[in-house]
Design a protein around this motif. Structure first.
Motif, PDB file in Angstrom:
ATOM      1  N   HIS A   8       0.851  -1.193   0.000  1.00  0.00           N
ATOM      2  CA  HIS A   8       0.000   0.000   0.000  1.00  0.00           C
ATOM      3  C   HIS A   8       0.886   1.242   0.000  1.00  0.00           C
ATOM      4  O   HIS A   8       1.917   1.290   0.669  1.00  0.00           O
ATOM      5  CB  HIS A   8      -0.929   0.016   1.223  1.00  0.00           C
ATOM      6  CG  HIS A   8      -1.908  -1.106   1.249  1.00  0.00           C
ATOM      7  ND1 HIS A   8      -1.554  -2.376   1.645  1.00  0.00           N
ATOM      8  CD2 HIS A   8      -3.226  -1.162   0.909  1.00  0.00           C
ATOM      9  CE1 HIS A   8      -2.613  -3.165   1.565  1.00  0.00           C
ATOM     10  NE2 HIS A   8      -3.627  -2.449   1.119  1.00  0.00           N
ATOM     11  N   THR A  59      -2.367   6.766   2.673  1.00  0.00           N
ATOM     12  CA  THR A  59      -2.979   6.700   4.001  1.00  0.00           C
ATOM     13  C   THR A  59      -2.047   7.348   5.017  1.00  0.00           C
ATOM     14  O   THR A  59      -0.823   7.261   4.901  1.00  0.00           O
ATOM     15  CB  THR A  59      -3.237   5.234   4.426  1.00  0.00           C
ATOM     16  OG1 THR A  59      -1.999   4.521   4.419  1.00  0.00           O
ATOM     17  CG2 THR A  59      -4.207   4.559   3.471  1.00  0.00           C
ATOM     18  N   GLU A 112      -8.692  -8.438   0.909  1.00  0.00           N
ATOM     19  CA  GLU A 112      -8.485  -6.992   0.801  1.00  0.00           C
ATOM     20  C   GLU A 112      -9.450  -6.198   1.685  1.00  0.00           C
ATOM     21  O   GLU A 112      -9.232  -5.007   1.912  1.00  0.00           O
ATOM     22  CB  GLU A 112      -8.633  -6.550  -0.658  1.00  0.00           C
ATOM     23  CG  GLU A 112      -7.502  -7.002  -1.555  1.00  0.00           C
ATOM     24  CD  GLU A 112      -6.158  -6.425  -1.135  1.00  0.00           C
ATOM     25  OE1 GLU A 112      -6.137  -5.277  -0.639  1.00  0.00           O
ATOM     26  OE2 GLU A 112      -5.143  -7.117  -1.302  1.00  0.00           O
ATOM     27  N   ALA A 113     -10.518  -6.844   2.175  1.00  0.00           N
ATOM     28  CA  ALA A 113     -11.475  -6.131   3.017  1.00  0.00           C
ATOM     29  C   ALA A 113     -10.832  -5.634   4.310  1.00  0.00           C
ATOM     30  O   ALA A 113     -11.341  -4.697   4.933  1.00  0.00           O
ATOM     31  CB  ALA A 113     -12.671  -7.033   3.336  1.00  0.00           C
ATOM     32  N   LYS A 141      -9.404  -1.724   4.108  1.00  0.00           N
ATOM     33  CA  LYS A 141     -10.239  -0.592   3.735  1.00  0.00           C
ATOM     34  C   LYS A 141      -9.815   0.642   4.522  1.00  0.00           C
ATOM     35  O   LYS A 141      -9.433   0.553   5.688  1.00  0.00           O
ATOM     36  CB  LYS A 141     -11.713  -0.906   4.000  1.00  0.00           C
ATOM     37  CG  LYS A 141     -12.304  -1.945   3.057  1.00  0.00           C
ATOM     38  CD  LYS A 141     -13.787  -2.159   3.355  1.00  0.00           C
ATOM     39  CE  LYS A 141     -14.398  -3.165   2.389  1.00  0.00           C
ATOM     40  NZ  LYS A 141     -15.842  -3.388   2.676  1.00  0.00           N
ATOM     41  N   VAL A 142      -9.907   1.774   3.871  1.00  0.00           N
ATOM     42  CA  VAL A 142      -9.462   3.034   4.459  1.00  0.00           C
ATOM     43  C   VAL A 142     -10.650   3.960   4.616  1.00  0.00           C
ATOM     44  O   VAL A 142     -11.484   4.093   3.709  1.00  0.00           O
ATOM     45  CB  VAL A 142      -8.377   3.698   3.586  1.00  0.00           C
ATOM     46  CG1 VAL A 142      -7.967   5.049   4.169  1.00  0.00           C
ATOM     47  CG2 VAL A 142      -7.175   2.784   3.450  1.00  0.00           C
ATOM     48  N   SER A 143     -10.750   4.574   5.785  1.00  0.00           N
ATOM     49  CA  SER A 143     -11.786   5.568   6.053  1.00  0.00           C
ATOM     50  C   SER A 143     -11.149   6.736   6.789  1.00  0.00           C
ATOM     51  O   SER A 143     -10.412   6.540   7.765  1.00  0.00           O
ATOM     52  CB  SER A 143     -12.910   4.956   6.904  1.00  0.00           C
ATOM     53  OG  SER A 143     -13.885   5.925   7.222  1.00  0.00           O
ATOM     54  N   PHE A 168      -6.684   3.164   8.287  1.00  0.00           N
ATOM     55  CA  PHE A 168      -7.158   1.797   8.109  1.00  0.00           C
ATOM     56  C   PHE A 168      -8.260   1.507   9.120  1.00  0.00           C
ATOM     57  O   PHE A 168      -8.158   1.855  10.298  1.00  0.00           O
ATOM     58  CB  PHE A 168      -6.013   0.800   8.299  1.00  0.00           C
ATOM     59  CG  PHE A 168      -5.054   0.752   7.142  1.00  0.00           C
ATOM     60  CD1 PHE A 168      -5.408   0.126   5.962  1.00  0.00           C
ATOM     61  CD2 PHE A 168      -3.805   1.340   7.239  1.00  0.00           C
ATOM     62  CE1 PHE A 168      -4.534   0.076   4.883  1.00  0.00           C
ATOM     63  CE2 PHE A 168      -2.921   1.297   6.178  1.00  0.00           C
ATOM     64  CZ  PHE A 168      -3.284   0.667   4.992  1.00  0.00           C
ATOM     65  N   GLU A 204     -17.231  -8.853  10.571  1.00  0.00           N
ATOM     66  CA  GLU A 204     -16.358  -7.896  11.224  1.00  0.00           C
ATOM     67  C   GLU A 204     -15.442  -8.634  12.177  1.00  0.00           C
ATOM     68  O   GLU A 204     -15.681  -9.794  12.514  1.00  0.00           O
ATOM     69  CB  GLU A 204     -17.177  -6.863  11.995  1.00  0.00           C
ATOM     70  CG  GLU A 204     -18.055  -7.477  13.080  1.00  0.00           C
ATOM     71  CD  GLU A 204     -18.861  -6.420  13.813  1.00  0.00           C
ATOM     72  OE1 GLU A 204     -18.510  -5.241  13.709  1.00  0.00           O
ATOM     73  OE2 GLU A 204     -19.828  -6.788  14.490  1.00  0.00           O
TER      74      GLU A 204
END
Length: 388
Positions: A229, A234, A315-316, A319-321, A325, A357
């Protein structure tokens, strides 16, 4: 650099599937597909490559149906003994999959463990001692050869996978001595030893250790980025700062249970050899007596998250928010080991259910409906039945 880091018990690179590496380099395998595929691991420091190669061996049967022979070279007998220990935990069918995953991560990356894990390590060490003695004998046939593969905690399968014929008798004896020290009667204050190592390394900066850890994380680890990445994409790292700081302060990388981590992980104890600096020779070399010291001589700076927690096929987990991460290296490590156990048992790749989750996040949130309460009650009942 930490001058007291004489031995290494985990690597600083992600686990590798050697079967996939061979196909990636050659594309197609030339020659007889039934020929043995031999790989030499030099100072891998743990069993991460072996575990991943074993678990994913079924993926490459179409290209290679022969056996995979992994040759392990470690400088210290304690490292080789830990390699065998981690494999035995992986193959221990007496433990439920979830508990086996937690014990494997706990033994792999924590310097202090739970009381239950310490007792398990004691019993595992005794079983491995019996296994190694049997394999080292002239007959080479363990006394429990007729037991089912899931019996004796997977030791039958482990005995079939191990070959100690290339070791000298002295090496075999040192290997047995290493697993004998897994017993609970071997006293060692790991918390005091960790604090002493920290005081020696930080020196005058010991009182500002938290600031030093903050600097190492944000100026070194964070700038290196997460493998695969772009660090510019990020602002964070998959290794969360809270987990990184917890490990650097207390040596606990995987706190997967709401329990007390106070018992030493005796698989991380080893004997370091050196020479005292009593006087100088004519050439200016340090001359003194040969000495040895038994204790914790492992890594104090590089966390064990890099082995199972920074790379995943799913890849889940990346995830970036809000430029961060959403999940952590602990979540990735839990998933990776659970997936390896599933694939080793079934031969099929583990697929993450949609909308799932991390288990720790669900526990932290707590049950929010009658469906959650019913599911928790059913899981507890199943665990009790498995233990019985």
């Amino acid at each position: 650099m930490d001058e007291h880091n004489a031995h290494h018990f985990w690597g600083i690179s992600p686990a590798v599937d050697f079967g996939a590496v061979r196909l990636d380099k050659l594309g197609t395998v030339d020659g007889d597909v039934n020929e043995p595929y031999r790989v030499l691991q030099v100072a891998s420091y743990d069993a991460r490559h072996t575990i991943q190669t074993m678990a994913r061996a079924s993926r490459h049967l179409a290209h290679h149906a022969g056996p995979i022979e992994l040759y392990i070279y470690e400088e210290e007998p304690e490292s080789l003994a830990r390699h065998i220990l981690l494999l035995s935990i992986l193959l221990d069918g007496s433990l439920p999959a979830k508990e086996r995953m937690q014990v494997l991560l706990e033994v792999h990356g924590n310097v202090v463990v739970r009381e239950k894990t310490a007792k398990y390590l004691d019993s595992r060490g005794r079983a491995l001692e019996e296994l190694l003695v049997a394999l080292s004998s002239r007959s080479g046939v363990p006394a429990f050869e007729g037991v089912a593969p899931e019996g004796r905690g997977g030791l039958t399968a482990l005995a079939a996978a191990l070959d100690l014929s290339l070791l000298k008798y002295q090496d075999k004896d040192e290997l047995v001595e290493a697993v004998q020290k897994y017993r609970e009667k071997v006293q060692y204050d790991m918390i005091k030893a960790w604090d002493a190592r920290c005081r020696k390394f930080y020196g005058e900066r010991y009182d500002f250790m938290r600031n030093m850890i903050d600097w190492d994380y944000h100026m070194r680890l964070l700038t290196a980025g997460t493998p695969g990445h772009d660090p510019k994409a990020t602002a964070g790292h998959i290794i969360h700062f809270t987990h990184f700081r917890q490990w650097r302060l207390h040596g606990v990388a995987y706190e997967l249970r709401d329990s007390s981590y106070s018992h030493p992980n005796r698989s991380l104890l080893s004997t370091a050899y050196g020479r005292t600096k009593e006087f100088k020779s004519r050439r200016g070399d340090d001359v003194g007596r040969s000495v040895s010291a038994w204790g914790y001589w492992g890594d104090l700076l590089n966390s064990p998250y890099h082995c199972f927690g920074v790379v995943s096929e799913e890849e889940a987990f990346f995830k970036v928010s809000n430029n961060q991460f959403m999940r952590t290296a602990v979540d990735v490590a839990e998933h990776n080991v659970r997936a390896l156990l599933h694939e080793l048992r079934t031969g099929e790749r583990y697929v993450l259910p949609s909308g799932s989750e991390p288990s720790r996040a669900k526990v932290a949130r707590g049950p929010t409906s009658m469906e959650d309460l019913t599911q928790e009650a059913q899981q507890e009942q199943q665990q009790q039945q498995q233990q019985e």
